[in-house]
Scaffold this active site. Sequence first.
Site, PDB file in Angstrom:
ATOM      1  N   LYS A   1       0.862  -1.189   0.000  1.00  7.38           N
ATOM      2  CA  LYS A   1       0.000   0.000   0.000  1.00  7.38           C
ATOM      3  C   LYS A   1       0.896   1.235   0.000  1.00  7.38           C
ATOM      4  CE  LYS A   1      -4.044   1.812   2.478  1.00  7.38           C
ATOM      5  NZ  LYS A   1      -4.927   1.597   3.621  1.00  7.38           N
TER       6      LYS A   1
ATOM      7  N   ARG B   1       0.574  -5.080   3.385  1.00  3.99           N
ATOM      8  CA  ARG B   1      -0.691  -5.490   3.998  1.00  3.99           C
ATOM      9  C   ARG B   1      -0.998  -6.935   3.615  1.00  3.99           C
ATOM     10  NH1 ARG B   1      -6.009  -1.770   3.302  1.00  3.99           N
ATOM     11  NH2 ARG B   1      -5.834  -2.350   1.122  1.00  3.99           N
TER      12      ARG B   1
ATOM     13  N   ASP C   1     -16.852  -0.048  -0.688  1.00  3.70           N
ATOM     14  CA  ASP C   1     -15.528  -0.474  -1.177  1.00  3.70           C
ATOM     15  C   ASP C   1     -14.573  -0.708  -0.008  1.00  3.70           C
ATOM     16  OD1 ASP C   1     -15.904   2.440  -1.073  1.00  3.70           O
ATOM     17  OD2 ASP C   1     -13.785   2.544  -1.559  1.00  3.70           O
TER      18      ASP C   1
HETATM   19  P1  AMP Z   1     -10.157   5.121   0.786  1.00  2.00           P
HETATM   20  O1  AMP Z   1     -11.077   6.222   1.185  1.00  2.00           O
HETATM   21  O2  AMP Z   1      -8.832   5.165   1.468  1.00  2.00           O
HETATM   22  O3  AMP Z   1     -10.802   3.786   0.931  1.00  2.00           O
HETATM   23  O4  AMP Z   1      -9.839   5.326  -0.769  1.00  2.00           O
HETATM   24  C1  AMP Z   1     -10.849   5.471  -1.725  1.00  2.00           C
HETATM   25  C2  AMP Z   1     -10.281   5.326  -3.114  1.00  2.00           C
HETATM   26  O5  AMP Z   1      -9.323   6.346  -3.399  1.00  2.00           O
HETATM   27  C3  AMP Z   1      -9.575   3.999  -3.364  1.00  2.00           C
HETATM   28  O6  AMP Z   1      -9.934   3.550  -4.645  1.00  2.00           O
HETATM   29  C4  AMP Z   1      -8.114   4.368  -3.266  1.00  2.00           C
HETATM   30  O7  AMP Z   1      -7.317   3.483  -4.016  1.00  2.00           O
HETATM   31  C5  AMP Z   1      -8.088   5.779  -3.813  1.00  2.00           C
HETATM   32  N1  AMP Z   1      -6.956   6.561  -3.261  1.00  2.00           N
HETATM   33  C6  AMP Z   1      -6.831   7.030  -2.001  1.00  2.00           C
HETATM   34  N2  AMP Z   1      -5.662   7.687  -1.839  1.00  2.00           N
HETATM   35  C7  AMP Z   1      -5.026   7.634  -3.028  1.00  2.00           C
HETATM   36  C8  AMP Z   1      -3.758   8.125  -3.513  1.00  2.00           C
HETATM   37  N3  AMP Z   1      -2.915   8.794  -2.732  1.00  2.00           N
HETATM   38  N4  AMP Z   1      -3.450   7.890  -4.808  1.00  2.00           N
HETATM   39  C9  AMP Z   1      -4.291   7.211  -5.611  1.00  2.00           C
HETATM   40  N5  AMP Z   1      -5.485   6.738  -5.210  1.00  2.00           N
HETATM   41  C10 AMP Z   1      -5.853   6.929  -3.938  1.00  2.00           C
HETATM   42 MG    MG Z   2     -10.701   1.960   0.529  1.00  5.94          MG
END
Ligand code: AMP
Ligand code: MG
Length: 494
Positions: free
Chosen positions: A115, A179, A255
């Site tokens: 990650k 992870r 998700d």
């Molecule tokens: P999360 O809220 O952490 O579950 O993330 C929601 C979505 O945003 C997921 O599809 C992640 O892969 C994407 N995401 C979050 N942070 C980043 C990042 N720094 N670069 C690219 N995608 C991100």
């Molecule tokens: Mg997520």
Amino acid sequence: MDDLSLPQFPFDNSYARLPERFYTKQAPTPVAAPSILAVNDALAADLGLDAAELCSLGGAEALSGNRPLPGADPLAQVYAGHQFGGWSAQLGDGRAILLGEVVGKDGKRRDIQLKGAGPTAYSRMGDGRAPLGPVLREYLISEAMAALGVPTTRALAAVWTGEAVYREQGGFPGGVLTRVAASHIRVGTFQFFGAREDTDALGLLVDHCIERHYSEAFEAENKALALLTAVLNAQAKLIAKWMGFGFIHGVMNTDNMTISGETIDYGPCAFMEGFDPKQVFSSIDQGGRYAYDMQPGIGHWNLSRLAGALLPLVDEGGEKAVEKAQKTLDVFPAAFDAAWTDVAGRKLGLAAPGAEDKSLVNDLLTMMAAAKADFTLTFRALMNAAAGDEAPLREHLTDTATLDPWLVAWRARLTEDGRDNAAVAEAIRQVSPIYIPRNHIVEDVIEAGLHENFAPFHTMNEVLADPFTEQPGKEAYAAPAPADGAVHRTFCGT
Ligand code: AMP
Ligand code: MG
């Protein structure tokens, strides 16, 4: 082994053998100067990996994504999802790369994922990177959850990339978390194919999930419904366990809900201190959608999204399918209720809690809410009360007019079980930790890490690895935040 030789992972990559529309193949993007900050020896041993190899220079090269591991087949998984209730048709691993799967010594298959390993086809506007702070946070809290006995993704290693990651607030050291998960398949993975009416893919995904997580469902007449039932029961038990420790996930988007029933995606999650059923920590959860006591209802809502995605497999779509899926889904409130009664009843020291114990549980929680009593320490004080010392409990619950009659009812109920005081106290100890990752300490530990002092991180990990046993000299980890030091808001910080 010479320092730069790579650790051996016995990969066997079943997800990569699914059709190409399930993922995009993507290697990690190298970083400037990786160094290993933490390796989880116990988990490495469970996986049949050599922790010393992971700690080596070769380990740093591999777990930062700088050098490909033999046998890995790196990819980013695609999924969709409802985020705070709003539909996103296209999500996916935007900053995580699945290297592959390893079957551990226990025969269990687990994903190995990096990650923060660089951009993928699903990064949208993101950089694919993770600041070190959230990496340390996820490591600490996911491992604490594992030690508490809560199903969860695990942390195998944390790497410092030697590069900066830029966010609104400025530049931060970058990190990569290794992870480990039973799988990273989410409700949103099913939604992705459901929304595209890709029934073939849904069928493959059902089979894949049953094989990996619920092999008992293979013989079922209706595999889609059997999977839905299995996930529903796993999530009911999971959420009940969260709530038994005062845990608030904070971002229960579809998700971020696994098919395996493991907790995933530690963002703004937190353990509550003073009990408030409406507690919210996440700065982005303005409406309180994911508050403590909303979690079972949200779990049910998310499962209904899973059911919706599965409809074409339930009964050739149509009304019959809806009827059958609805009937399965309707079981959730009772499944959660049973799971919660069991979790909470055991925290009262009951040998076999049942529906008749709900009022005892609810009356205690009502007193705790009225007093804003520390969730963790109040249950721990119940252990002392069971052993004959009511003083700690009376410090947390000062309203004797409600507490005294409750104690009488509780003791009367315990008498029915026929266990002696010591046995009851021991039963409570086993499910009521003295140590949880208290937010103010987590923040101090991360702050120290950002100043290159990782000793507090390692000490906290050690304390939280044995959360039910009082450890001499570790009193600070058990104490609630000082009045002026409480953390009221947490941030994804990603
Ligand atoms: P999360 O809220 O952490 O579950 O993330 C929601 C979505 O945003 C997921 O599809 C992640 O892969 C994407 N995401 C979050 N942070 C980043 C990042 N720094 N670069 C690219 N995608 C991100
Ligand atoms: Mg997520």
